[in-house]
Scaffold this active site. Structure first.
Site, mmCIF file in Angstrom:
data_model
loop_
_atom_site.group_PDB
_atom_site.id
_atom_site.type_symbol
_atom_site.label_atom_id
_atom_site.label_comp_id
_atom_site.label_asym_id
_atom_site.label_seq_id
_atom_site.Cartn_x
_atom_site.Cartn_y
_atom_site.Cartn_z
ATOM 1 N N ARG A 97 2.503 8.978 2.667
ATOM 2 C CA ARG A 97 3.921 8.625 2.770
ATOM 3 C C ARG A 97 4.389 7.868 1.522
ATOM 4 O O ARG A 97 5.505 8.064 1.053
ATOM 5 C CB ARG A 97 4.208 7.799 4.029
ATOM 6 C CG ARG A 97 4.061 8.579 5.294
ATOM 7 C CD ARG A 97 5.020 9.778 5.340
ATOM 8 N NE ARG A 97 4.813 10.562 6.533
ATOM 9 C CZ ARG A 97 4.376 11.811 6.568
ATOM 10 N NH1 ARG A 97 4.097 12.446 5.452
ATOM 11 N NH2 ARG A 97 4.220 12.445 7.707
ATOM 12 N N GLU A 100 4.801 10.442 -1.031
ATOM 13 C CA GLU A 100 6.038 11.158 -0.741
ATOM 14 C C GLU A 100 7.256 10.343 -1.192
ATOM 15 O O GLU A 100 8.210 10.889 -1.770
ATOM 16 C CB GLU A 100 6.121 11.438 0.758
ATOM 17 C CG GLU A 100 7.356 12.203 1.183
ATOM 18 C CD GLU A 100 7.391 12.435 2.683
ATOM 19 O OE1 GLU A 100 7.838 13.520 3.071
ATOM 20 O OE2 GLU A 100 6.977 11.536 3.454
ATOM 21 N N SER A 123 6.540 -3.013 -14.966
ATOM 22 C CA SER A 123 5.110 -3.208 -15.157
ATOM 23 C C SER A 123 4.368 -3.207 -13.822
ATOM 24 O O SER A 123 4.852 -3.740 -12.831
ATOM 25 C CB SER A 123 4.850 -4.539 -15.858
ATOM 26 O OG SER A 123 3.461 -4.810 -15.917
#
Length: 156
Positions: A97, A100, A123
């Site tokens: 997830r 995704e 960063s």
């Protein structure tokens, strides 16, 4: 011709990680509790314990003492890691997830960061992250906060 000299068993990052996981489970500890005991954040502590960050020696020694890790573990925890990701697309549902989210919202995050700061990046070295549980009548929420130093690209 030199005699073969038996080298002592050397711990690897993977060995130390396995010892940490076993000791944590055996002691019934949480990452929050371990992190508090060594004076670091739970996110960083877990990442370093999994071999993805080098621990300063004082933190490595504190973790080794807390979890009664084998001799040599602190030195291994202090070593710079080689970050290797085992698979291109993760198959663990929770990790997938996040993959995704980056796939769907990565270009949006990049555009918004660059709109607010200019051409550059956030960063992941000078970086903080926290994970919180937020109660909600529709179902509890996971709140992930990330804060990284802005690094502008050099103009040539």
């Amino acid at each position: 011709m030199k005699d073969n000299v038996q080298m002592p068993d050397m711990l690897t990052k993977e060995d130390v990680t396995a010892h940490i996981i076993a000791a944590k489970k055996s002691a019934g500890m949480t990452w929050e509790g371990i992190a508090e005991s060594i004076g670091m954040s739970p996110v960083w502590t877990h990442s370093a314990a999994m071999g993805m960050n080098a621990m300063p020696m004082d933190k490595a020694e504190a973790l080794t003492s807390l979890l009664n890790l084998p001799t040599g573990a602190a030195e291994v925890l202090n070593e710079s890691p080689t970050k290797v990701f085992a698979q291109t697309v993760p198959t663990d549902p929770c990790i997938y997830r996040f993959y995704e989210i980056v796939g769907v919202y990565g270009p949006t995050l990049k555009a918004l960061i660059q709109e607010k700061f200019g051409d550059g990046i956030m960063s992941a070295i000078d970086f903080d992250m926290s994970v919180e549980r937020i109660e909600n009548p529709k179902g509890d929420r996971v709140e992930v906060k990330m804060s990284g130093k802005y690094l502008g690209y050099n103009s040539w």
